[in-house]
Write a protein that holds these residues in place. Structure first.
Motif, PDB file in Angstrom:
ATOM      1  N   THR A 185      -1.089  -4.381 -13.803  1.00  0.00           N
ATOM      2  CA  THR A 185      -0.197  -3.571 -12.977  1.00  0.00           C
ATOM      3  C   THR A 185       1.222  -3.792 -13.460  1.00  0.00           C
ATOM      4  O   THR A 185       1.699  -4.932 -13.497  1.00  0.00           O
ATOM      5  N   VAL A 191       7.894   4.078 -11.958  1.00  0.00           N
ATOM      6  CA  VAL A 191       6.457   4.327 -11.995  1.00  0.00           C
ATOM      7  C   VAL A 191       5.713   2.995 -11.887  1.00  0.00           C
ATOM      8  O   VAL A 191       6.256   1.945 -12.203  1.00  0.00           O
ATOM      9  N   ARG A 249      -1.273   1.252 -13.791  1.00  0.00           N
ATOM     10  CA  ARG A 249      -2.391   0.340 -13.579  1.00  0.00           C
ATOM     11  C   ARG A 249      -3.487   0.653 -14.590  1.00  0.00           C
ATOM     12  O   ARG A 249      -3.826   1.812 -14.793  1.00  0.00           O
ATOM     13  N   GLU A 300      -4.157   4.589 -14.222  1.00  0.00           N
ATOM     14  CA  GLU A 300      -3.484   5.256 -13.111  1.00  0.00           C
ATOM     15  C   GLU A 300      -1.978   5.108 -13.297  1.00  0.00           C
ATOM     16  O   GLU A 300      -1.512   4.011 -13.616  1.00  0.00           O
ATOM     17  N   VAL A 301      -1.261   6.216 -13.101  1.00  0.00           N
ATOM     18  CA  VAL A 301       0.202   6.180 -13.148  1.00  0.00           C
ATOM     19  C   VAL A 301       0.702   6.854 -11.882  1.00  0.00           C
ATOM     20  O   VAL A 301       0.400   8.025 -11.624  1.00  0.00           O
ATOM     21  N   THR A 302       1.464   6.096 -11.082  1.00  0.00           N
ATOM     22  CA  THR A 302       1.992   6.596  -9.812  1.00  0.00           C
ATOM     23  C   THR A 302       3.491   6.795  -9.942  1.00  0.00           C
ATOM     24  O   THR A 302       4.198   5.929 -10.476  1.00  0.00           O
ATOM     25  N   ASP A 303       3.978   7.948  -9.461  1.00  0.00           N
ATOM     26  CA  ASP A 303       5.418   8.210  -9.413  1.00  0.00           C
ATOM     27  C   ASP A 303       5.778   8.743  -8.030  1.00  0.00           C
ATOM     28  O   ASP A 303       4.906   8.976  -7.201  1.00  0.00           O
ATOM     29  N   ARG A 314      -4.070  12.323  -7.296  1.00  0.00           N
ATOM     30  CA  ARG A 314      -4.142  11.960  -5.885  1.00  0.00           C
ATOM     31  C   ARG A 314      -2.731  12.005  -5.317  1.00  0.00           C
ATOM     32  O   ARG A 314      -1.809  11.442  -5.898  1.00  0.00           O
ATOM     33  N   ARG A 345       4.065  10.461  -2.817  1.00  0.00           N
ATOM     34  CA  ARG A 345       3.847  10.026  -4.202  1.00  0.00           C
ATOM     35  C   ARG A 345       2.638  10.741  -4.756  1.00  0.00           C
ATOM     36  O   ARG A 345       1.859  11.337  -4.026  1.00  0.00           O
ATOM     37  N   LYS A 346       2.489  10.631  -6.057  1.00  0.00           N
ATOM     38  CA  LYS A 346       1.248  11.109  -6.675  1.00  0.00           C
ATOM     39  C   LYS A 346       0.795  10.088  -7.698  1.00  0.00           C
ATOM     40  O   LYS A 346       1.602   9.349  -8.259  1.00  0.00           O
ATOM     41  N   THR A 347      -0.505  10.054  -7.897  1.00  0.00           N
ATOM     42  CA  THR A 347      -1.102   9.199  -8.911  1.00  0.00           C
ATOM     43  C   THR A 347      -1.955  10.069  -9.807  1.00  0.00           C
ATOM     44  O   THR A 347      -2.860  10.770  -9.328  1.00  0.00           O
ATOM     45  N   TRP A 358      -4.685   9.916 -12.683  1.00  0.00           N
ATOM     46  CA  TRP A 358      -5.638   8.915 -13.119  1.00  0.00           C
ATOM     47  C   TRP A 358      -6.626   9.522 -14.115  1.00  0.00           C
ATOM     48  O   TRP A 358      -6.800  10.742 -14.164  1.00  0.00           O
TER      49      TRP A 358
END
Length: 126
Positions: free
Chosen positions: A9, A58, A61, A73-76, A111, A116-118, A120
């Motif tokens: 992470t 960001v 993971r 997974e990339v969350t922003d 997602r 936020r959005k991820t 994946w």
């Protein structure tokens, strides 16, 4: 090769100069060749830079899944800027990133959660 037990992470600022370091970190975490995983991480973070904006925080993971699969997974922080799979023409300068992700991954998606959005994707496997 024994898969890592804990997911990788990383919290970082999405800047072009961070992408090569991110690829090396993923390689070191997975302990060997992982070109498809590195490609997917680079493309998703690159999309954040281009479509959400340079300097966006960001969370990246990378984790091992059952059957030797790897999840990226990339969350922003922008749930509105959703990725769209395009079919780029030969002379287009952009539009190939998600096509590459789609080609090398088993599946991918987005997602949305609490502003936020991820993005994946799942790769590889026995």
């Amino acid at each position: 090769m024994t898969p890592p037990s804990a997911p990788l992470t990383l919290e970082l600022i999405a800047l072009p100069k961070e992408v090569p370091l991110l690829r090396r970190t993923v390689h070191d975490y997975l302990g060997g060749p992982c070109a498809d995983v590195q490609l997917c991480v680079s493309e998703i973070v690159g999309n954040v830079i281009r479509h959400v904006g340079e300097g966006t925080p960001v969370v990246v993971r990378v984790s091992r899944r059952a059957g030797g699969r790897t999840r990226v997974e990339v969350t922003d922080s922008d749930a509105r800027a959703l990725p769209v799979l395009l079919r780029a023409r030969g002379d287009d300068e952009y539009g190939r990133g998600l096509a590459l992700l789609d080609a090398v991954s088993l599946r991918w998606g987005v997602r949305r959660e609490e502003g936020r959005k991820t993005v994946w994707c799942d790769l590889g496997g026995a």
